[in-house]
Motif scaffolding. Structure first.
Motif, PDB file in Angstrom:
ATOM      1  N   GLN A 171       0.799  -1.232   0.000  1.00 23.76           N
ATOM      2  CA  GLN A 171       0.000   0.000   0.000  1.00 23.76           C
ATOM      3  C   GLN A 171       0.830   1.279   0.000  1.00 23.76           C
ATOM      4  O   GLN A 171       0.304   2.355   0.304  1.00 23.76           O
ATOM      5  N   GLN A 172       2.121   1.166  -0.307  1.00 22.52           N
ATOM      6  CA  GLN A 172       2.925   2.388  -0.281  1.00 22.52           C
ATOM      7  C   GLN A 172       2.917   3.085  -1.637  1.00 22.52           C
ATOM      8  O   GLN A 172       2.806   2.451  -2.688  1.00 22.52           O
ATOM      9  N   ASP A 173       3.035   4.396  -1.587  1.00 23.53           N
ATOM     10  CA  ASP A 173       3.067   5.242  -2.780  1.00 23.53           C
ATOM     11  C   ASP A 173       4.484   5.767  -3.027  1.00 23.53           C
ATOM     12  O   ASP A 173       5.269   5.885  -2.076  1.00 23.53           O
ATOM     13  N   PHE A 174       4.762   6.106  -4.274  1.00 20.98           N
ATOM     14  CA  PHE A 174       6.077   6.611  -4.657  1.00 20.98           C
ATOM     15  C   PHE A 174       5.927   7.753  -5.656  1.00 20.98           C
ATOM     16  O   PHE A 174       5.000   7.758  -6.468  1.00 20.98           O
ATOM     17  N   LEU A 175       6.853   8.647  -5.608  1.00 21.46           N
ATOM     18  CA  LEU A 175       6.955   9.655  -6.650  1.00 21.46           C
ATOM     19  C   LEU A 175       7.743   9.016  -7.797  1.00 21.46           C
ATOM     20  O   LEU A 175       8.715   8.302  -7.548  1.00 21.46           O
ATOM     21  N   PRO A 176       7.359   9.265  -9.051  1.00 18.53           N
ATOM     22  CA  PRO A 176       8.167   8.718 -10.153  1.00 18.53           C
ATOM     23  C   PRO A 176       9.623   9.174 -10.000  1.00 18.53           C
ATOM     24  O   PRO A 176       9.888  10.360  -9.813  1.00 18.53           O
ATOM     25  N   GLY A 177      10.520   8.238 -10.057  1.00 17.59           N
ATOM     26  CA  GLY A 177      11.938   8.572  -9.970  1.00 17.59           C
ATOM     27  C   GLY A 177      12.497   8.700  -8.569  1.00 17.59           C
ATOM     28  O   GLY A 177      13.698   8.881  -8.397  1.00 17.59           O
ATOM     29  N   GLN A 178      11.639   8.598  -7.566  1.00 17.56           N
ATOM     30  CA  GLN A 178      12.110   8.733  -6.173  1.00 17.56           C
ATOM     31  C   GLN A 178      12.949   7.517  -5.789  1.00 17.56           C
ATOM     32  O   GLN A 178      12.520   6.371  -5.942  1.00 17.56           O
ATOM     33  N   GLN A 179      14.147   7.751  -5.275  1.00 10.28           N
ATOM     34  CA  GLN A 179      15.032   6.643  -4.924  1.00 10.28           C
ATOM     35  C   GLN A 179      14.636   5.995  -3.609  1.00 10.28           C
ATOM     36  O   GLN A 179      14.182   6.672  -2.684  1.00 10.28           O
ATOM     37  N   PHE A 180      14.847   4.689  -3.535  1.00  7.85           N
ATOM     38  CA  PHE A 180      14.553   3.972  -2.289  1.00  7.85           C
ATOM     39  C   PHE A 180      15.303   2.650  -2.263  1.00  7.85           C
ATOM     40  O   PHE A 180      15.859   2.213  -3.270  1.00  7.85           O
ATOM     41  N   PRO A 203       1.328   9.868 -10.519  1.00 13.26           N
ATOM     42  CA  PRO A 203       1.537  10.427 -11.861  1.00 13.26           C
ATOM     43  C   PRO A 203       2.804  11.269 -11.957  1.00 13.26           C
ATOM     44  O   PRO A 203       3.294  11.824 -10.983  1.00 13.26           O
ATOM     45  N   ILE A 204       3.302  11.347 -13.166  1.00 17.21           N
ATOM     46  CA  ILE A 204       4.424  12.223 -13.492  1.00 17.21           C
ATOM     47  C   ILE A 204       4.054  13.670 -13.145  1.00 17.21           C
ATOM     48  O   ILE A 204       2.929  14.093 -13.361  1.00 17.21           O
ATOM     49  N   ALA A 205       4.989  14.422 -12.594  1.00 17.58           N
ATOM     50  CA  ALA A 205       4.773  15.856 -12.354  1.00 17.58           C
ATOM     51  C   ALA A 205       6.076  16.557 -12.674  1.00 17.58           C
ATOM     52  O   ALA A 205       6.916  16.767 -11.817  1.00 17.58           O
ATOM     53  N   LYS A 206       6.238  16.879 -13.943  1.00 17.30           N
ATOM     54  CA  LYS A 206       7.509  17.460 -14.402  1.00 17.30           C
ATOM     55  C   LYS A 206       7.548  18.974 -14.297  1.00 17.30           C
ATOM     56  O   LYS A 206       8.605  19.561 -14.167  1.00 17.30           O
ATOM     57  N   GLU A 207       6.359  19.580 -14.396  1.00 13.52           N
ATOM     58  CA  GLU A 207       6.329  21.035 -14.469  1.00 13.52           C
ATOM     59  C   GLU A 207       6.486  21.660 -13.094  1.00 13.52           C
ATOM     60  O   GLU A 207       5.825  21.260 -12.128  1.00 13.52           O
ATOM     61  N   GLY A 245       8.182  15.039  -9.792  1.00 17.60           N
ATOM     62  CA  GLY A 245       7.783  13.707 -10.255  1.00 17.60           C
ATOM     63  C   GLY A 245       8.326  13.467 -11.647  1.00 17.60           C
ATOM     64  O   GLY A 245       7.602  13.550 -12.629  1.00 17.60           O
ATOM     65  N   GLN A 246       9.604  13.161 -11.726  1.00 15.35           N
ATOM     66  CA  GLN A 246      10.301  13.075 -13.014  1.00 15.35           C
ATOM     67  C   GLN A 246      10.383  11.618 -13.482  1.00 15.35           C
ATOM     68  O   GLN A 246      10.741  10.739 -12.704  1.00 15.35           O
ATOM     69  N   PRO A 247      10.077  11.396 -14.749  1.00 12.04           N
ATOM     70  CA  PRO A 247      10.065  10.026 -15.269  1.00 12.04           C
ATOM     71  C   PRO A 247      11.458   9.434 -15.432  1.00 12.04           C
ATOM     72  O   PRO A 247      11.610   8.263 -15.714  1.00 12.04           O
ATOM     73  N   THR A 248      12.473  10.241 -15.289  1.00 16.56           N
ATOM     74  CA  THR A 248      13.843   9.723 -15.374  1.00 16.56           C
ATOM     75  C   THR A 248      14.648  10.357 -14.253  1.00 16.56           C
ATOM     76  O   THR A 248      14.227  11.332 -13.643  1.00 16.56           O
ATOM     77  N   TYR A 251       3.260  14.774  -1.619  1.00 14.59           N
ATOM     78  CA  TYR A 251       2.976  14.604  -3.055  1.00 14.59           C
ATOM     79  C   TYR A 251       2.432  15.887  -3.676  1.00 14.59           C
ATOM     80  O   TYR A 251       2.717  16.194  -4.835  1.00 14.59           O
ATOM     81  N   LYS A 252       1.661  16.637  -2.891  1.00 14.08           N
ATOM     82  CA  LYS A 252       1.137  17.912  -3.411  1.00 14.08           C
ATOM     83  C   LYS A 252       2.275  18.918  -3.602  1.00 14.08           C
ATOM     84  O   LYS A 252       2.341  19.612  -4.617  1.00 14.08           O
TER      85      LYS A 252
END
Lengths: 686, 686
Positions: free
Chosen positions: B41-50, B161-165, B654-657, B645-646
């Motif tokens: 049930q854990q959430d992650f930011l895209p690209g967040q290291q763990f 979701p991705i959040a690049k901006e 939230g970067q895809p790479t 996350y907000k």
């Protein structure tokens, strides 16, 4: 004119409070000897009707003694708008004749020492009241009272902007009485399962898009009660504890105080919408009755039911012919006898006006949606959700049949059934004109007073379940998009959960200090056991409620404001908790630990005056959840009166002219009818 | 590798908690014998290291005894995205070699009876950890641990979701530690004058347009602490009490637990922005240090200051080179000696890295805005606002000079001065890349623990005054429109005000029950006397603070969760309150009423375990106030992780790479550098 009421009400009036002190006040809204009611800093909706009272005080003795106790009877008063020319009140409001001078005497105590020494301060009063006026143009108005040859008291009133457009067809206003964010958090913990910190389901109100906070304090004390706080939410005017729909004056008459028009009076007068009230309390209780009540004393139950049905009858006022749906407890005010107004049968009075009368759930379900509906399901308050659903045997111990029979009421609707039926009736009867419904979960407050956390949280969950069901119902009716839903509270209690308690361990310990070691804080609080199914045990209450109310590990909670009591934290299975009692041979209002309440627990001595048998209200701002038209206006932090102004703006109740329901068109100011029913003819006609 | 730490930290690790029980838990995130960390049930930011840890438990004794205490060393684990094909962890994350198997033993108690009987349950563990991985594509991932030939534990992870901006250039995150809506309401009552129910001025946060509520519970207990709750706010990952920047595993090493990347690590790595932390606590305390800390124990103060300056050094991790502005107390971790990491002089360590060092307010004001700035103004926590401003004589009783001299620190900045200076430094150093600042009012919490309501509310008002000043400062810098300002808390205390207390009357009564009659509830609470000027008395603290801290009529308040103590409600003039103490001849952790604390008051016996000397945290959701870019996303009710996350969405984290600060461009996945500093080489390179 209404009769003088029961002893409680009279004694309340006798000990009227004032501002010069703190514990007691001469008159909370009047720190000087000249009083303007509504006082300084009050807001108004354009066109909202109200009365204006002036009082000149002459204290005979005490620290404020003045003019040998002779009040100035030659006082004058003026009003001026936005720096314009001041006119006399009579001239400005086009009053044909000056109201008659009134005179009375009251007393108060300057502090607790004076109270103990029985040395009251006596005040003689001269007063006038201008009845049924309204201000139509937005802006600031300065009212000036001139008295004692040169003394002045001024009040600045602000008429808020015009709001003619109706943006929401319907409003449903859920009031969780005494409900705080802390309680909502606790209720969520009990009813919704969390896995690794993530809730698998949420409360209905958790999904509301907008949250705000409102400040609940009264006009003259920072802790309020449910009468005055409801009145502020419904009228945009704060008042004094125990008062509703009026500014409290110092006169002994509980029904002559200066009135303000309420949201349902406005809605009925302006748009002819239908309206209703639903409560798990007795229906004459503060939160439902404040929609129509105009009195200094919430305890005038019988007369207030008459006001709900027939409107204000002792003065000319907005015409009302009763709610369209009215469901709750409190048969005492309907059965002919000492509890009803003039001893009359109010089931019959309602029936005469065309109401269907339901005295149980079965009858309620069958009642027509086309006729006005009264449903009174028991004497006193409705039994709480926990007793109705988990411990139904407790219902049989009550003698609360609403017909007056010596029996227990067992065919009971809950808040959900009452609310859904009310929506059906109001939707049908309101038609295109829409509706306003107030739905109150009353026993959140009542059970918090009793320190019965489980019963309070059970009723909070019932309200949340009702919100969920109401949303579904509105969706089915095609009205969800047209309906502003507000979920809020009137005030708080200082409740919070601080850990878990291992009831098995606590019961096994011999003394209070060791029992306290059963409390688990921080990491030792663990996870909620209320959501863990016990093999072979089913409470059958479905989703959104605990699957176990009686786990070994329970929540440990408290209020900070308590009578002497004992804590064990486990559920009270035999009925609502009675934490403190009197002791034989001691004073009848001196409360000690109830020896029968949780004997397995440990003693917590009280923080309240020893004549308080229960917990009390608290200061905290309470949450406001909003969904629907105008939802965005409910974010941020504001006063409880602003909840009224936001709802009124959304309902288009800020009209620059007066309109009446009877004509269906705008009546000209000063040309309204005079019913002549009041004792006091000095009102301004419209 | 970091050394083993002080006794507190070690004993914490030894009593690691688990889920099978309630008061104690084997491992809170692992109800079965196979553990996946991060758990289900854990959430992650895209690209967040763990890091990912697997544990297989073999309880030797107790109710869970299994396999003679021999853990399965042949366990395997897979991961699959959105119903896709499951791959081994090593394959999916392109790990060159499987990590080495680790083994250890720990014990725990099944309940309080077992604890009293000293019968621990012993658990043998086999484990592997995959270090420094990341998931780049939004969606659901199923991780499966296979063990004991057929047993499985699965965890579903969701990459948001991705959040690049980048929508906000800057974020200022104010944390009122332990602050609830109830406390805000009380602080407003003390500092802002109300006339006839209408406040004449408001708190700065009252004017924020958006309000939300966040849920503060920990991953494995419903009451949290400030370490884990701060970590959730900063990383989007809940954890266990006392843990920060990691999921707590069961190993004895306090620094080997699986890590998650924090907001400042992400911001620095992705955008190269400047960042800072300001606190009225010692700067190694949970709320400021959780921005950079990765440990099972918040008590590892010295090593955590090293982590703040140098980043994680025992494993390859996001490169950090320390905050741009770092202001607070806690000289103990900077002066060479037992409190500092490896006994080193951390003033010197910071200076070596180019920091200006300020040890008092005068020096802070003069520090360049162009260089990194460290300001440590005293030992331990900063003296509170009330002592600095109203009772400054109390400052002289302390031996807290940050230089280590046996003297008191008296040239002290407050939260406002530290925060405004931090904004200047961060704005200058961040330039176009913007900044992130965390500013903590720490003693709201610390003083609530001490039941010192006045000192807690004084520091709450100081934070509000700081928010007001920060808004002005941003306006002056032309950055207000670019800055998201969040004001929130990490958790609550069950505080509320329930009335007033007449201190004169209370002091004049002879016994506890009569003293309680000095409490005024409802209408007898009256109006706030803290806003009433006393002739000849000036506190000189300007608007937005009480004009009188010591009126005859004070607020009566409480928590519900207390040690034994006495209540008089008046201000504590000689310094912070000590409500409970031990008694000579009794156990050293057995607390009773402090006989020197408010002898004029009445006794309230406690509700907490008798080894608790203070109040404790509570359950309540806490408020979130938002203003600036993305403010609308902070309305409603959500988890504390959602605050991260907000903020991350608003900051484009939230970067895809993967991107690194050093290259200024995107590094290819699997091609990152290996610093080789860690004891454990089994991490995944990026």
């Amino acid at each position: 004119m209404l009769r003088k009421l029961n002893l409680i009400a009279v004694s309340l009036a006798a000990s009227l409070s004032a501002v010069s002190g703190q514990t007691f006040q001469r008159l909370g809204t009047c720190p000087t000897l000249g009083c303007v009611l509504p006082p300084d800093q009050q807001d108004f909706l354009p066109g909202q009707q109200f009365d204006i009272r002036f009082e000149v005080h002459a204290p005979k003795n005490g620290s404020e003694a003045f003019n040998n106790g002779v009040p100035d009877e030659q006082f004058t008063a003026t009003i001026a708008k936005d720096g314009g020319k001041a006119k006399s009140i009579a001239e400005y409001f086009d009053v044909s004749a000056e109201p008659a001078l009134e005179k009375w005497t009251f007393h108060w105590y300057e502090d607790l020492f004076a109270h103990d020494a029985k040395t009251p301060s006596v005040v003689n009063v001269a007063s006038k009241i201008y009845r049924r006026v309204a201000l139509y143009e937005p802006g600031a108005y300065i009212v000036t009272l001139n008295y004692y040859s040169g003394k002045t008291t001024t009040a600045t009133w602000v008429v808020r902007p015009i709001a003619k457009e109706k943006k929401a067809k319907n409003v449903i206003f859920f009031v969780g009485d005494g409900m705080t964010t802390n309680m909502i958090t606790a209720a969520r913990l009990l009813a919704h399962k969390s896995i690794n910190g993530k809730y698998q389901s949420l409360m209905a109100i958790d999904k509301f898009p907008v949250v705000g906070h409102h400040m609940s304090h009264s006009i003259d004390s920072f802790i309020t009660d449910s009468a005055n706080s409801a009145s502020a939410l419904y009228s945009g005017h704060k008042s004094t504890v125990n008062a509703m729909g009026v500014y409290a004056d110092s006169s002994p008459d509980l029904f002559d105080d200066p009135k303000v028009e309420t949201i349902v009076e406005l809605l009925k007068r302006i748009w002819g919408s239908s309206w209703g009230a639903v409560s798990t309390a007795f229906i004459a209780d503060a939160t439902p009755i404040a929609l129509t009540a105009h009195t200094r004393s919430r305890y005038a139950y019988g007369p207030l039911i008459d006001q709900a049905l027939n409107g204000v009858s002792n003065y000319s006022w907005t015409e009302m012919d009763g709610p369209d749906a009215y469901f709750g407890g409190g048969a005492e005010q309907f059965l002919p006898g000492s509890g009803s107004y003039l001893g009359k049968d109010y089931y019959a009075e309602f029936a005469k006006k065309g109401y269907s009368i339901s005295l149980n759930k079965t009858s309620l379900e069958k009642a027509s949606n086309k006729t006005k509906a009264l449903g009174i399901f028991c004497k006193s308050n409705l039994p709480v959700w926990l007793d109705r659903n988990i411990f139904p045997a407790n219902l049989k111990n009550l003698t609360n049949d609403p017909s007056g029979a010596k029996a227990s009421a067992t065919d009971l609707p809950g808040l959900k059934e009452m609310t859904l039926k009310a929506i059906d009736v109001l939707h049908e009867r309101g038609g295109d004109k829409g509706f306003f419904l107030m739905s109150e979960a009353a026993s959140i407050d009542k059970q918090m007073h009793a320190l019965d956390y489980d019963r309070a949280l059970g009723d909070l969950l019932e309200m949340d379940d009702t919100v969920r069901a109401a949303v579904e119902k509105l969706k089915a009716l095609g009205e969800l998009e047209n309906t502003l839903i507000i979920v809020s509270a009137d005030h708080g209690h200082g409740f919070d959960v601080f850990g878990s308690a291992d009831t098995k361990y606590m019961a096994a310990q011999d003394d209070d200090r060791h029992k306290r070691n059963a409390i688990g804080v921080y990491q030792n609080s663990g996870l909620s056991q209320y959501t863990v199914e016990q093999p072979g045990i089913s409470y059958g209450t479905g989703a959104n409620f605990p699957v176990n109310w009686d786990p070994r590990y329970v929540i440990a909670a408290g209020l900070g404001a308590n009578p002497d009591h004992r804590e064990y934290y486990g559920v009270n299975k035999t009925g609502s908790r009675v934490p403190a009692t009197t002791i034989k041979g001691k004073a009848s209002d001196d409360y000690y630990v109830n020896p029968n309440d949780h004997p397995e627990g440990f003693v917590v001595n009280g923080t309240l005056p020893t004549n308080e048998a229960q917990g009390v209200h608290s200061l905290t701002d309470v949450p406001v959840y909003a969904m629907g038209p105008c939802q965005e206006t409910f974010g941020g932090t504001y006063g409880n009166i602003d909840v009224f102004y936001k709802m009124a703006a959304c309902l288009g109740l800020g009209q620059p002219t007066n309109k009446t329901i009877t004509s269906g068109c705008q009546a000209e100011k000063g040309k309204g009818k005079d019913t002549g029913k009041g004792k006091d003819k000095n009102w301004v006609t419209i």
